[in-house]
Design a protein around this motif. Structure first.
Motif, PDB file in Angstrom:
ATOM      1  N   HIS A 150      -8.624  -2.166 -11.462  1.00  0.00           N
ATOM      2  CA  HIS A 150      -8.921  -0.784 -11.853  1.00  0.00           C
ATOM      3  C   HIS A 150      -7.604  -0.001 -11.866  1.00  0.00           C
ATOM      4  O   HIS A 150      -6.566  -0.535 -11.453  1.00  0.00           O
ATOM      5  CB  HIS A 150      -9.965  -0.143 -10.924  1.00  0.00           C
ATOM      6  CG  HIS A 150      -9.678  -0.251  -9.455  1.00  0.00           C
ATOM      7  ND1 HIS A 150     -10.463   0.343  -8.501  1.00  0.00           N
ATOM      8  CD2 HIS A 150      -8.679  -0.889  -8.766  1.00  0.00           C
ATOM      9  CE1 HIS A 150      -9.969   0.074  -7.298  1.00  0.00           C
ATOM     10  NE2 HIS A 150      -8.899  -0.660  -7.435  1.00  0.00           N
ATOM     11  N   SER A 185      -7.124   2.624 -10.111  1.00  0.00           N
ATOM     12  CA  SER A 185      -6.994   3.351  -8.844  1.00  0.00           C
ATOM     13  C   SER A 185      -5.695   3.080  -8.072  1.00  0.00           C
ATOM     14  O   SER A 185      -5.234   3.974  -7.357  1.00  0.00           O
ATOM     15  CB  SER A 185      -8.217   3.093  -7.970  1.00  0.00           C
ATOM     16  OG  SER A 185      -9.384   3.520  -8.649  1.00  0.00           O
ATOM     17  N   GLN A 201      -9.004   1.608 -18.577  1.00  0.00           N
ATOM     18  CA  GLN A 201      -9.562   2.689 -17.766  1.00  0.00           C
ATOM     19  C   GLN A 201      -8.625   3.875 -17.822  1.00  0.00           C
ATOM     20  O   GLN A 201      -7.461   3.760 -18.196  1.00  0.00           O
ATOM     21  CB  GLN A 201      -9.671   2.259 -16.299  1.00  0.00           C
ATOM     22  CG  GLN A 201     -10.840   1.354 -16.003  1.00  0.00           C
ATOM     23  CD  GLN A 201     -11.077   1.216 -14.502  1.00  0.00           C
ATOM     24  OE1 GLN A 201     -10.179   1.412 -13.703  1.00  0.00           O
ATOM     25  NE2 GLN A 201     -12.300   0.862 -14.136  1.00  0.00           N
ATOM     26  N   ARG A 234     -10.812  -7.973 -15.239  1.00  0.00           N
ATOM     27  CA  ARG A 234     -11.835  -8.560 -14.370  1.00  0.00           C
ATOM     28  C   ARG A 234     -12.390  -9.803 -15.043  1.00  0.00           C
ATOM     29  O   ARG A 234     -12.532  -9.819 -16.275  1.00  0.00           O
ATOM     30  CB  ARG A 234     -12.979  -7.567 -14.103  1.00  0.00           C
ATOM     31  CG  ARG A 234     -12.536  -6.393 -13.252  1.00  0.00           C
ATOM     32  CD  ARG A 234     -13.678  -5.447 -12.938  1.00  0.00           C
ATOM     33  NE  ARG A 234     -13.124  -4.140 -12.557  1.00  0.00           N
ATOM     34  CZ  ARG A 234     -13.844  -3.082 -12.238  1.00  0.00           C
ATOM     35  NH1 ARG A 234     -15.164  -3.158 -12.241  1.00  0.00           N
ATOM     36  NH2 ARG A 234     -13.264  -1.942 -11.923  1.00  0.00           N
TER      37      ARG A 234
HETATM   38  N1  PHE Z   1     -12.003   2.593  -9.610  1.00  0.00           N
HETATM   39  C1  PHE Z   1     -13.413   2.781  -9.823  1.00  0.00           C
HETATM   40  C2  PHE Z   1     -13.928   1.645 -10.693  1.00  0.00           C
HETATM   41  O1  PHE Z   1     -13.160   0.934 -11.288  1.00  0.00           O
HETATM   42  C3  PHE Z   1     -13.701   4.096 -10.490  1.00  0.00           C
HETATM   43  C4  PHE Z   1     -13.378   5.285  -9.628  1.00  0.00           C
HETATM   44  C5  PHE Z   1     -12.123   5.862  -9.662  1.00  0.00           C
HETATM   45  C6  PHE Z   1     -14.339   5.819  -8.781  1.00  0.00           C
HETATM   46  C7  PHE Z   1     -11.833   6.959  -8.868  1.00  0.00           C
HETATM   47  C8  PHE Z   1     -14.060   6.922  -7.988  1.00  0.00           C
HETATM   48  C9  PHE Z   1     -12.811   7.491  -8.034  1.00  0.00           C
HETATM   49  O2  PHE Z   1     -15.105   1.414 -10.803  1.00  0.00           O
END
Ligand code: PHE
Length: 367
Positions: free
Chosen positions: A183, A185, A222, A209
């Motif tokens: 992700h 993040s 994303q 993934r």
């Molecule tokens: N990283 C999460 C995902 O890939 C999405 C997310 C990002 C959720 C930031 C909350 C805050 O599913």
């Protein structure tokens, strides 16, 4: 003396008539080269009596000078002509007709990323990036997903062979296994550890993934959002997402529904649905006949803020993450995600965007 004058006239005339630079170079060697005729005359000066030398010296040197001047002048003229010819050959004929249609188009993923950057830039967000090959600490641990956490299994992670570990810089006190980020993040972690708050960033990019069907591809896109400041609350999150989604779908009647959810790195966590209306059997964003999930979000977990070396009593924030490809599908009506990455020119012609049509808020962020 008459010989010298004749020699000079001949030389200067031949030099002036040299057709190109290589002919001119031939003449330079012929007159001024080591074995050249003028050079030979210069050498005779050594064997002359002082009187002879006094009368012949200036004449021979004068000859050498005029031959050399003539060569320099001819060289400049030939070079200028050559440049002139080159420029003339490269002229673009502006009277020719334009091609029937513009060639090439912008992929919907690039288009949507540009739209998102434009929308968030208007709200004061900078664009941040991180590497696609990430370490375990930033992708998981620092985001409050410890080794034993079931979310690790949920992410279907592509790991690199175990020996490829990150150095100690990967996180406080630990090296980490390397992986393809699952992700965007980890860019939250990279940003919080690299710059002082207040922070307002979006981070678009590829994620991976091990998953594949009509709505999942092993690589997809994303976009992450992160705000860290003082006194940030859920209201700020809701306003930001509402403003973003209305600008993105270019409709004022976009309705959001926030559902309680769970992400290890946000607390509380909310999943966001947008309402749609069914028109002629098709779902159109707007209204609230039905709901579609579009993103995950929440208030940044205290543990994440702490892991990045910040004091969670001083700094709070919210984060959100959503699929760029999914947003593109919703807005532009594609139904198979796999087609995004097939590279089929017919699909691109149909769904692609004009290269010069850059999204702007005033001109419309959409097509
Ligand atoms: N990283 C999460 C995902 O890939 C999405 C997310 C990002 C959720 C930031 C909350 C805050 O599913």
């Amino acid at each position: 003396m008459a010989d010298l004058q004749q020699l000079e006239l001949d030389a200067v005339a031949r030099i002036g008539a040299a057709a190109d630079l290589s002919a001119l170079e031939g003449l330079r060697v012929e007159f001024l080269g080591k074995q050249g005729s003028v050079s030979a005359l210069l050498k005779t000066l050594g064997g002359m009596s002082p009187d002879e030398r006094q009368s012949q010296g200036p004449l021979i040197n004068g000859l050498r000078q005029s031959v050399s001047d003539a060569i320099t002048a001819r060289k400049a003229a030939l070079e200028a002509a050559e440049l002139e010819a080159k420029l003339a050959g490269e002229t673009i004929d502006l009277t020719l007709p334009a091609p029937d249609s513009a060639r090439g188009s912008v992929h919907p993923v690039s288009q949507v990323m540009d739209e998102l950057a434009e929308i968030f830039a208007d709200m004061g967000f900078a664009v941040a990036t991180g590497p696609e090959i990430e370490d375990d600490w930033r992708n998981f641990t620092a985001l409050n997903i410890p080794e034993t956490h079931p979310a690790r299994a949920m992410h279907d992670t592509f790991y690199f062979p175990d020996e490829k570990r990150a150095g100690p810089a990967a996180g406080p006190g630990e090296g980490g296994r390397m992986l393809l980020r699952t992700h965007t993040s980890p860019v939250q972690i990279r940003t919080m550890t690299a710059q002082e708050p207040p922070i307002r960033i979006i981070a678009p990019g590829r994620v991976y993934r091990s998953d594949s069907d009509a709505t999942h591809t092993p690589m997809f896109h994303q976009i992450e959002g992160l705000v860290i400041d003082k006194g940030i609350n859920l209201g700020h999150l809701k306003w930001t997402l509402e403003t973003f989604l209305r600008a993105f779908f270019e409709r004022d009647d976009v309705v959001l529904r926030l559902r309680p959810s769970y992400f290890p790195f946000t607390e509380p966590s909310v999943e966001v649905d947008v309402g749609y209306t069914v028109i002629k059997g098709k779902r159109v964003i707007g209204g609230s006949e039905g709901w579609m999930e579009v993103l995950g979000s929440g208030m940044v977990n205290r543990k994440v803020i702490e892991a990045c070396g910040l004091d969670p009593d001083e700094w709070q924030g919210f984060a959100f993450g959503t699929g760029v490809d999914r947003l593109a599908m919703l807005k532009y009506g594609m139904d198979d995600l796999r087609a995004f990455f097939d590279g089929d020119i017919r699909w691109l012609r149909h769904y692609g965007f004009a290269a010069l049509d850059v999204p702007t808020l005033s001109g419309g962020v959409g097509a």
